[in-house]
Design a protein around this motif. Structure first.
Motif, PDB file in Angstrom:
ATOM      1  N   ASP A 150     -26.178  32.229 -52.956  1.00 55.82           N
ATOM      2  CA  ASP A 150     -25.349  32.067 -54.155  1.00 55.82           C
ATOM      3  C   ASP A 150     -26.239  31.638 -55.311  1.00 55.82           C
ATOM      4  N   GLU A 204     -24.204  36.211 -53.955  1.00 54.10           N
ATOM      5  CA  GLU A 204     -23.048  35.775 -54.744  1.00 54.10           C
ATOM      6  C   GLU A 204     -23.450  35.524 -56.188  1.00 54.10           C
ATOM      7  N   LYS A 229     -24.679  29.358 -46.262  1.00 51.09           N
ATOM      8  CA  LYS A 229     -24.857  29.876 -47.624  1.00 51.09           C
ATOM      9  C   LYS A 229     -25.919  29.021 -48.292  1.00 51.09           C
ATOM     10  N   ASN A 262     -25.142  31.451 -58.619  1.00 55.31           N
ATOM     11  CA  ASN A 262     -24.411  30.837 -59.757  1.00 55.31           C
ATOM     12  C   ASN A 262     -24.959  31.331 -61.102  1.00 55.31           C
ATOM     13  N   ASP A 287     -18.028  35.604 -57.896  1.00 56.37           N
ATOM     14  CA  ASP A 287     -17.349  34.295 -57.868  1.00 56.37           C
ATOM     15  C   ASP A 287     -16.879  34.020 -59.302  1.00 56.37           C
ATOM     16  N   LYS A 345     -11.408  31.614 -55.324  1.00 57.02           N
ATOM     17  CA  LYS A 345     -11.234  30.173 -55.531  1.00 57.02           C
ATOM     18  C   LYS A 345      -9.929  29.993 -56.300  1.00 57.02           C
TER      19      LYS A 345
END
Ligand SMILES: CSCC[C@@H](NC(=O)CCC(=O)O)C(=O)O
Ligand SMILES: [Mg+2]
Length: 368
Positions: free
Chosen positions: A189, A214, A161, A191, A239, A263
């Motif tokens: 990812d 992601e 990732k 974020n 996420d 998570k």
């Protein structure tokens, strides 16, 4: 089971190398461990908040405060401890999911240790080892990135990732594909670093056959993710936006995600994480276990969760040495790209006292 008190243990663990994401660079992992003491034994919880509210709105000092002033006293006053009731008892307090998750985890660990049952068995694990992916931070250069990725592939990680952000996305993905080929399982990812206006740019990742992208957009932008999913072929994974089974169902029904990163800390605990797993399985949406640079305490519980049947994609359940030279528990060691699911009572691991002492910055006993 009766709550006697909770020890809040602040730890600061140096990372083996800086970990850079679109929201900053970490060189140490400062987090909170909870030692939950009951009349039938102890349990351990890990609060995955960051020191600053940059991944989510929670942060370490805030979690300690809400635990000390509201969550622990309320739980203590609610009668006999029952892990399955913790979320209900704490529901009147809005948010603070990571703090609530840590407390529920400690109660669940104490309960299961007392009964001699493992997290894996309690949660419904069906595997005794799980395949492991690895998260690779934003690097100073493409050569540095390729060295890091090559090292992790040599160690046996089965999925790579890459953290991305505007200015560091297409080039690193192309370089990894060109160096390591099309067979490497590869995902990215962001974020929350992009906006819907970046859709055309993000579509430039489509030719690289990524497993997923992601959390490209901000946490609240569910409709934006649904619109983006119509404009790119790379599957969208959420996420930060996934905070509960309810928000998961809504995101799936709105077409905002084709994959979900679960998570436990972000969603309020392992029991809610299991509910999210069940919602995703019911909708045919694959899930994988995300990571928050947990110590061996949280890592043990994550590996148990990752062994549930709906976790069909490798998670960010890396070995202890991905982040730490010395873990506070017996280290999790990669074996042919997998980690073994702990089978002992509760989370199946304990901190090694002298190792925990080395990284403890301060402790606080919350009496009840
Ligand atoms: C501590 S903030 C890290 C959040 C990030 N986590 C990872 O990249 C994996 C970290 C890990 O391997 O534990 C994510 O957004 O998925
Ligand atoms: Mg993420």
């Amino acid at each position: 089971m009766k709550l006697t008190g909770v020890e809040l243990i602040h730890v600061s663990m140096p990372l083996v190398s800086p970990f850079r994401t679109s929201f900053g660079t970490q060189v140490t992992r400062d987090l909170l461990l909870l030692r939950v003491v009951t009349d039938e034994g102890e349990g351990w919880g890990e609060c995955v908040t960051m020191p600053d509210p940059v991944y989510s709105s929670e942060y370490v000092a805030g979690a300690a405060d809400v635990l000390r002033r509201f969550l622990i006293p309320t739980l203590a006053a609610s009668g006999p401890l029952d892990a399955s009731r913790v979320a209900t008892v704490l529901a009147p307090f809005k948010g603070h999911r990571m703090a609530k998750a840590a407390l529920e985890m400690g109660v669940l660990d104490a309960e299961l240790r007392a009964e001699g049952r493992s997290f894996a068995r309690e949660l419904g694990a069906v595997h005794d080892r799980v395949p492991c992916g690895v998260s690779v931070g934003i690097m100073d250069s493409i050569p540095a990135l390729l060295d890091a990725v090559g090292g992790y592939i040599d160690e046996g990680y089965v999925r790579i990732k890459l953290k991305i952000e505007p200015g560091w996305d297409v080039a690193p993905v192309r370089a990894v594909r060109e160096r390591f080929g099309d067979d490497v399982l590869l995902q990215v990812d962001a974020n929350t670093a992009y906006t819907l206006a970046d859709a055309r740019h993000l579509a430039r990742l489509d030719p690289f056959d990524l497993l997923l992208i992601e959390q490209p957009l901000e946490e609240e932008d569910i409709l934006g993710h649904a619109s983006l999913a119509q404009q790119i072929t790379t599957p969208v994974c959420l996420d930060e936006s996934i905070t509960s089974a309810q928000s998961t169902a809504a995101a799936i029904r709105l077409g905002a995600c084709a994959v979900v990163n679960i998570k436990p800390g972000r969603v309020g605990g392992y029991l809610e994480a299991r509910r999210i797993h069940d919602v995703c399985v019911a909708h045919g949406v694959p899930v994988w276990c995300g990571g928050m640079l947990e110590t061996g305490i949280g890592r043990a519980a994550n590996v148990a969760l990752a062994a549930l049947p709906g976790f069909t994609m490798p998670g960010d359940t890396s070995a202890s040495d991905r982040y730490y030279r010395t873990d506070i528990t017996e280290p999790f060691v990669l074996d042919a790209g997998t980690l073994t699911v702990p089978t002992g009572p509760g989370i199946g691991v304990l901190p090694v006292p002298e190792l925990l002492a080395e990284v403890t910055t301060h402790t606080e006993w919350v009496t009840v």
